[in-house]
Design an enzyme around this catalytic site. Structure first.
Site, PDB file in Angstrom:
ATOM      1  N   TYR A  56     120.055 208.994 -12.909  1.00 35.98           N
ATOM      2  CA  TYR A  56     120.141 207.950 -11.963  1.00 35.98           C
ATOM      3  C   TYR A  56     121.691 207.961 -11.489  1.00 35.98           C
ATOM      4  O   TYR A  56     121.758 208.365  -9.977  1.00 35.98           O
ATOM      5  CB  TYR A  56     120.091 206.401 -12.157  1.00 35.98           C
ATOM      6  CG  TYR A  56     120.470 205.360 -11.323  1.00 35.98           C
ATOM      7  CD1 TYR A  56     119.779 205.412 -10.106  1.00 35.98           C
ATOM      8  CD2 TYR A  56     121.413 204.170 -11.439  1.00 35.98           C
ATOM      9  CE1 TYR A  56     120.205 204.359  -9.074  1.00 35.98           C
ATOM     10  CE2 TYR A  56     121.648 203.306 -10.710  1.00 35.98           C
ATOM     11  CZ  TYR A  56     121.219 203.245  -9.398  1.00 35.98           C
ATOM     12  OH  TYR A  56     121.681 202.292  -8.460  1.00 35.98           O
TER      13      TYR A  56
HETATM   14  P1  NAP Z   1     114.483 196.781  -5.616  1.00 33.54           P
HETATM   15  O1  NAP Z   1     114.557 195.349  -5.629  1.00 33.54           O
HETATM   16  O2  NAP Z   1     113.733 197.360  -6.812  1.00 33.54           O
HETATM   17  O3  NAP Z   1     113.845 197.244  -4.399  1.00 33.54           O
HETATM   18  C1  NAP Z   1     113.538 198.579  -4.234  1.00 33.54           C
HETATM   19  C2  NAP Z   1     112.965 198.772  -2.869  1.00 33.54           C
HETATM   20  O4  NAP Z   1     112.847 200.455  -2.708  1.00 33.54           O
HETATM   21  C3  NAP Z   1     111.667 198.091  -2.559  1.00 33.54           C
HETATM   22  O5  NAP Z   1     111.844 197.619  -1.429  1.00 33.54           O
HETATM   23  C4  NAP Z   1     110.781 198.980  -2.559  1.00 33.54           C
HETATM   24  O6  NAP Z   1     109.805 198.783  -1.668  1.00 33.54           O
HETATM   25  C5  NAP Z   1     111.549 200.452  -2.234  1.00 33.54           C
HETATM   26  N1  NAP Z   1     110.733 201.740  -2.792  1.00 33.54           N
HETATM   27  C6  NAP Z   1     110.607 201.904  -4.124  1.00 33.54           C
HETATM   28  N2  NAP Z   1     110.122 203.140  -3.995  1.00 33.54           N
HETATM   29  C7  NAP Z   1     109.570 203.433  -2.729  1.00 33.54           C
HETATM   30  C8  NAP Z   1     108.953 204.704  -2.318  1.00 33.54           C
HETATM   31  N3  NAP Z   1     108.288 205.630  -3.189  1.00 33.54           N
HETATM   32  N4  NAP Z   1     108.926 204.568  -0.910  1.00 33.54           N
HETATM   33  C9  NAP Z   1     109.584 203.796  -0.043  1.00 33.54           C
HETATM   34  N5  NAP Z   1     110.027 202.885  -0.883  1.00 33.54           N
HETATM   35  C10 NAP Z   1     110.206 202.556  -1.838  1.00 33.54           C
HETATM   36  O7  NAP Z   1     115.870 197.252  -5.441  1.00 33.54           O
HETATM   37  P2  NAP Z   1     117.279 196.763  -5.655  1.00 33.54           P
HETATM   38  O8  NAP Z   1     117.689 196.396  -6.695  1.00 33.54           O
HETATM   39  O9  NAP Z   1     117.585 195.748  -4.465  1.00 33.54           O
HETATM   40  O10 NAP Z   1     118.067 198.123  -5.242  1.00 33.54           O
HETATM   41  C11 NAP Z   1     118.303 198.665  -3.909  1.00 33.54           C
HETATM   42  C12 NAP Z   1     119.268 199.824  -3.808  1.00 33.54           C
HETATM   43  O11 NAP Z   1     120.250 199.384  -4.342  1.00 33.54           O
HETATM   44  C13 NAP Z   1     118.754 201.091  -4.711  1.00 33.54           C
HETATM   45  O12 NAP Z   1     119.063 202.217  -4.018  1.00 33.54           O
HETATM   46  C14 NAP Z   1     119.464 200.795  -5.987  1.00 33.54           C
HETATM   47  O13 NAP Z   1     119.813 202.100  -6.437  1.00 33.54           O
HETATM   48  C15 NAP Z   1     120.809 200.232  -5.283  1.00 33.54           C
HETATM   49  N6  NAP Z   1     121.725 199.426  -6.359  1.00 33.54           N
HETATM   50  C16 NAP Z   1     121.086 198.392  -7.175  1.00 33.54           C
HETATM   51  C17 NAP Z   1     121.742 197.788  -8.336  1.00 33.54           C
HETATM   52  C18 NAP Z   1     121.034 196.600  -8.630  1.00 33.54           C
HETATM   53  O14 NAP Z   1     121.644 195.871  -9.851  1.00 33.54           O
HETATM   54  N7  NAP Z   1     120.222 196.037  -8.189  1.00 33.54           N
HETATM   55  C19 NAP Z   1     123.008 198.238  -8.235  1.00 33.54           C
HETATM   56  C20 NAP Z   1     123.440 199.205  -7.744  1.00 33.54           C
HETATM   57  C21 NAP Z   1     122.673 200.022  -6.626  1.00 33.54           C
HETATM   58  P3  NAP Z   1     108.213 198.760  -2.071  1.00 33.54           P
HETATM   59  O15 NAP Z   1     107.890 198.305  -3.466  1.00 33.54           O
HETATM   60  O16 NAP Z   1     107.495 198.041  -1.128  1.00 33.54           O
HETATM   61  O17 NAP Z   1     107.922 200.129  -1.807  1.00 33.54           O
END
Ligand code: NAP
Length: 250
Positions: A158
């Site tokens: 990741y």
């Molecule tokens: P999340 O709640 O898991 O949401 C992920 C999003 O990505 C969903 O809207 C999902 O939509 C979409 N997605 C997943 N696979 C996909 C695909 N193949 N094609 C198109 N869309 C896709 O994520 P989050 O926790 O908010 O994280 C969002 C971003 O922040 C990510 O890039 C993550 O690496 C980064 N981040 C998160 C954290 C954390 O602690 N949460 C920390 C640091 C960075 P669908 O399911 O509708 O496709």
């Protein structure tokens, strides 16, 4: 900057059906942008759109499974069509974050992580940044992670994918910045979202290593993204902004 400083702008947010992306869509719409909510899950996407429209904001759902370059090109075409020929703001937020020991990581995991976190973002930038450059303005915000900067055990796959994103942010700032496109990234720490809800203890353990001592809310990350997307950040280019409660500073 007024609360409607993004009025008239078209903003495409990937991964906007959940978590940080949904919060970002909401903040950008609140500030006047017409937000294109991209994701795979239409039910969740429609839910985000309904909430925004319920507050008199402008939003549309665009279905996209960003598994290959052709799907990315379709999303770009659809976004331009709904946006009346243009996209002014691109938030590359869609991402997956499986953790685990390197030796237990399968080839399919590597392919899936790099396909979404790096390749899809690369081709979406390639589709949309040149047109922004032709118009002489635009903003791209990439969503990274503090794991791109720390050598964290279990986060090799990741973290390395997001380290590529950090470099793309700087390379695009160099490539498109001279023609008016600002490209930046936010680098969140542990954040409460639908997906991380199932790992609450791990999230808190990670968060407790930072001065803030707690996970972020999705809205706290979204506010930083919206800042970089808007004119208040007019002289910010090629920056990777830590929004991690101070974790990478200590
Ligand atoms: P999340 O709640 O898991 O949401 C992920 C999003 O990505 C969903 O809207 C999902 O939509 C979409 N997605 C997943 N696979 C996909 C695909 N193949 N094609 C198109 N869309 C896709 O994520 P989050 O926790 O908010 O994280 C969002 C971003 O922040 C990510 O890039 C993550 O690496 C980064 N981040 C998160 C954290 C954390 O602690 N949460 C920390 C640091 C960075 P669908 O399911 O509708 O496709």
């Amino acid at each position: 900057m007024t609360s409607a400083d993004l009025e008239g702008r078209i903003a495409l947010v990937t991964g906007a059906t959940s978590g940080i992306g949904a919060a970002t869509a909401s903040v950008l719409a609140e500030r006047g942008a017409h937000v294109l909510v991209a994701g795979r899950d239409r039910t969740r996407g429609d839910g985000v759109v309904d909430v925004i429209r319920g507050r008199r904001g402008k939003a549309d759902f665009v279905a996209a499974d960003l598994r290959d370059a052709e799907a990315v090109r379709r999303l770009a075409r659809e976004a331009r069509r709904i946006g009346g020929g243009r996209v002014d703001i691109l938030v590359n937020n869609a991402g997956i974050y499986p953790f685990g020991p390197t030796e237990q990581t399968r080839e399919s995991d590597v392919d899936a992580v790099y396909a979404l976190n790096v390749k899809a973002l690369f081709f979406l930038g390639a589709e949309l940044a040149p047109a922004m450059a032709e118009r002489g303005s635009g903003a791209i915000v990439n969503v990274s992670t503090m794991a791109a900067e720390l050598g964290a055990s279990g986060m090799a796959l990741y973290g390395s994918s997001k380290a590529a994103l950090n470099l793309l942010t700087k390379a695009w700032a160099a490539e498109y910045g001279p023609r008016g496109v600002r490209v930046n990234a936010v680098q969140p720490g542990p954040t409460r979202t639908e997906t991380t809800a199932g790992m609450a203890e791990d999230l808190q353990a990670l968060a407790s290593q930072a001065p803030a001592g707690r996970p972020a809310t999705a809205m706290e990350i979204a506010e930083a993204i919206a800042y970089l997307a808007g004119d208040a950040a007019s002289f910010v280019q090629g920056a990777v902004l830590p929004v991690d409660g101070g974790r990478t500073a200590v």
